[in-house]
Design an enzyme around this catalytic site. Structure first.
Site, PDB file in Angstrom:
ATOM      1  N   ASP A 115       0.865  -1.180   0.000  1.00 13.22           N
ATOM      2  CA  ASP A 115       0.000   0.000   0.000  1.00 13.22           C
ATOM      3  C   ASP A 115       0.907   1.237   0.000  1.00 13.22           C
ATOM      4  O   ASP A 115       1.497   1.585   1.014  1.00 13.22           O
ATOM      5  CB  ASP A 115      -0.885  -0.049   1.261  1.00 13.22           C
ATOM      6  CG  ASP A 115      -1.622   1.257   1.517  1.00 13.22           C
ATOM      7  OD1 ASP A 115      -1.537   2.168   0.672  1.00 13.22           O
ATOM      8  OD2 ASP A 115      -2.278   1.360   2.569  1.00 13.22           O
TER       9      ASP A 115
ATOM     10  N   GLN B 204       1.043   6.503   0.969  1.00 10.21           N
ATOM     11  CA  GLN B 204       1.827   7.584   1.602  1.00 10.21           C
ATOM     12  C   GLN B 204       3.250   7.638   1.061  1.00 10.21           C
ATOM     13  O   GLN B 204       4.078   8.388   1.598  1.00 10.21           O
ATOM     14  CB  GLN B 204       1.879   7.378   3.124  1.00 10.21           C
ATOM     15  CG  GLN B 204       0.547   7.423   3.820  1.00 10.21           C
ATOM     16  CD  GLN B 204      -0.075   8.815   3.825  1.00 10.21           C
ATOM     17  OE1 GLN B 204       0.602   9.827   3.603  1.00 10.21           O
ATOM     18  NE2 GLN B 204      -1.373   8.886   4.055  1.00 10.21           N
TER      19      GLN B 204
HETATM   20  N1  PLP Z   1      -3.506   3.537   2.857  1.00 12.87           N
HETATM   21  C1  PLP Z   1      -2.927   4.524   3.539  1.00 12.87           C
HETATM   22  C2  PLP Z   1      -1.582   4.305   4.145  1.00 12.87           C
HETATM   23  C3  PLP Z   1      -3.567   5.748   3.667  1.00 12.87           C
HETATM   24  O1  PLP Z   1      -2.995   6.738   4.343  1.00 12.87           O
HETATM   25  C4  PLP Z   1      -4.854   5.909   3.087  1.00 12.87           C
HETATM   26  C5  PLP Z   1      -5.595   7.174   3.286  1.00 12.87           C
HETATM   27  O2  PLP Z   1      -5.422   7.844   4.277  1.00 12.87           O
HETATM   28  C6  PLP Z   1      -5.394   4.851   2.362  1.00 12.87           C
HETATM   29  C7  PLP Z   1      -4.705   3.681   2.266  1.00 12.87           C
HETATM   30  C8  PLP Z   1      -6.719   4.976   1.694  1.00 12.87           C
HETATM   31  O3  PLP Z   1      -6.635   5.916   0.674  1.00 12.87           O
HETATM   32  P1  PLP Z   1      -7.966   6.432  -0.053  1.00 12.87           P
HETATM   33  O4  PLP Z   1      -8.874   6.902   1.040  1.00 12.87           O
HETATM   34  O5  PLP Z   1      -7.474   7.539  -0.923  1.00 12.87           O
HETATM   35  O6  PLP Z   1      -8.517   5.290  -0.807  1.00 12.87           O
END
Ligand code: PLP
Length: 413
Positions: free
Chosen positions: A207, A210
């Site tokens: 993921d 960030q």
């Molecule tokens: N993963 C991480 C580490 C995040 O910080 C976020 C959002 O804060 C997400 C996933 C989810 O991103 P989104 O809400 O843009 O789908």
């Protein structure tokens, strides 16, 4: 496009002029925006590109034979090439547009996961995951009677790799881990995590929500099978994101959603699906989002990761030094490898009270669990106050934030 800036050329005040919102006044004070891990602000180049699309060539993509539709299709498709190059994917076919990182993780869980995870199999996530990288796997495990295992975090907020090694075994089918923690800023050793999983034959999703705007990401070097991120955290628009997947995996996966565009032919006898990546992009896509994301990547490249990284590291070092002078503060997340996220608690105070008071000084930052409730439980806290810095933030803004924080603590005593 111009070459990236050198450190000598970088002038943060000039850069700030590209972000109209940074001139805002809130509660009678200049806005100090320190909630960049939630979403970044957008430069004029992104805003103007979206406006230009709607003013001059708004039309659907991949459907029209007329000029403005071809222009829109070109703008859409060439962004795929740009993203592929940006993260060093093997080809543009490995880039799928999604609504964001959450949508991308769900795509993998529902498409790859439902097909490849069986009863008794195991999926590994970590204790520092965003809910977006926990809940889809929980749901999948429930559907398949599979088991979710969790890599623990040490007191500094780092993954305990020795514990991870113990969790891995031949039943492990998927490892899903965050590249940089949104709540603590920890930068995880994703290449090592991926290598270890591959030794057991498991697939890996990283993921990167960030990460992609803070450091150069090379998905081939990491070796990740899937890599996900969101446009709005990287100076781009809301509602657009990316799933990178290795081509052979994407080709073998069934579609996640179905409908227009993702097909070659439809009849009541049966339907044949389009090729990757279009197979995973059913319906009218977010064309403005893709066009804005294209310009966001140009923006990042025009500043360059050397400047972004050194400036953000200066900001986090300065903020950490300044906040450490305040007795009541405890920093949560002190990893050796850390991005520009400063999470902390004020002893005896609820994070939300601090956030509300800081807003009266024009300081916008995030308080709460940051969609990482298990991580907050790990530290036995209700949440943190989080300041997260982007390339347009300044040491002067940190001074305003620290001064406002000191006044807030005094007022709440
Ligand atoms: N993963 C991480 C580490 C995040 O910080 C976020 C959002 O804060 C997400 C996933 C989810 O991103 P989104 O809400 O843009 O789908």
């Amino acid at each position: 496009m111009e070459a990236a800036l050198t450190k000598q050329m970088f002038d943060v005040e000039t850069l700030r002029k590209e972000f109209p919102i940074l001139k805002r006044v809130v509660n009678g004070k200049p806005l100090v925006y320190l909630d960049n891990a939630a979403t970044s602000q957008k430069p004029l180049s992104v805003i103007n590109a979206i406006s230009d699309y709607y003013c001059n060539y708004n039309s659907n993509v991949h459907r029209g034979v007329y000029s403005i539709s071809l222009e829109a299709s070109d703008a859409y498709d060439c962004t795929r090439d740009k993203i592929s190059e940006f993260i060093n994917a093997g080809s543009a076919s490995e880039i799928i547009f999604t609504r964001g990182a959450t949508d991308a993780v769900n795509l993998v869980a529902y498409s790859y996961g439902l097909e490849n995870v069986a009863e008794g199999d195991e999926i590994i996530v970590s204790e520092m995951e965003h809910h977006a990288n926990i809940v889809p796997w929980q749901v999948l495990c429930k559907k398949k009677n599979a088991v979710l295992k969790v890599i623990p975090v040490n007191d500094k907020g780092e993954l305990i790799i020795d514990e991870y090694k113990k969790l891995l075994n031949n039943k492990t089918k998927i490892v899903a881990v965050v590249h940089i923690s949104n709540a603590l800023g920890t930068i995880n050793p994703v290449k090592e995590i991926t290598d270890l999983a591959h030794q057991r034959g498991a697939k890996v999703l990283i993921d990167g929500a960030q990460a992609v705007h803070h450091m150069p990401v090379d998905v081939q070097d990491i070796g990740a099978d899937f890599y996900t991120f969101s446009g709005h955290k990287m100076y781009g628009p809301m509602g657009i994101g990316v799933l990178y997947g290795k081509l052979e995996l994407l080709e073998a996966m069934p579609p996640y959603q179905t409908g227009g565009d993702m097909i070659i032919s439809v009849s009541f006898k049966g339907t044949t699906y389009n090729e990757v990546p279009v197979k995973f992009e059913a319906g009218t896509p977010n064309v403005e989002g893709v066009i804005g994301l294209n310009k966001a990547i140009d923006f990042i490249k025009s500043v360059g990761f050397d400047v972004i990284n050194s400036h953000e590291q200066e900001l986090i070092n300065y903020a950490t030094e300044k906040i450490s002078e305040i007795d009541e503060i405890e920093i949560i997340g002190t990893a050796k490898n850390k991005a520009s996220v400063l999470s902390f608690v004020v002893r005896g105070q609820h994070p939300m009270d601090i956030g509300i008071m800081l807003d009266t000084y024009g300081v916008a930052l995030r308080t709460g669990k940051h969609c990482t409730e298990p991580l907050m439980d790990r530290f036995s806290i209700p949440g943190t106050v989080r300041a997260s810095f982007a390339v347009y933030n300044t040491p002067e803004e940190i001074d305003i934030f620290i001064d406002a924080l000191k006044r807030t603590i005094k007022a709440l005593k």
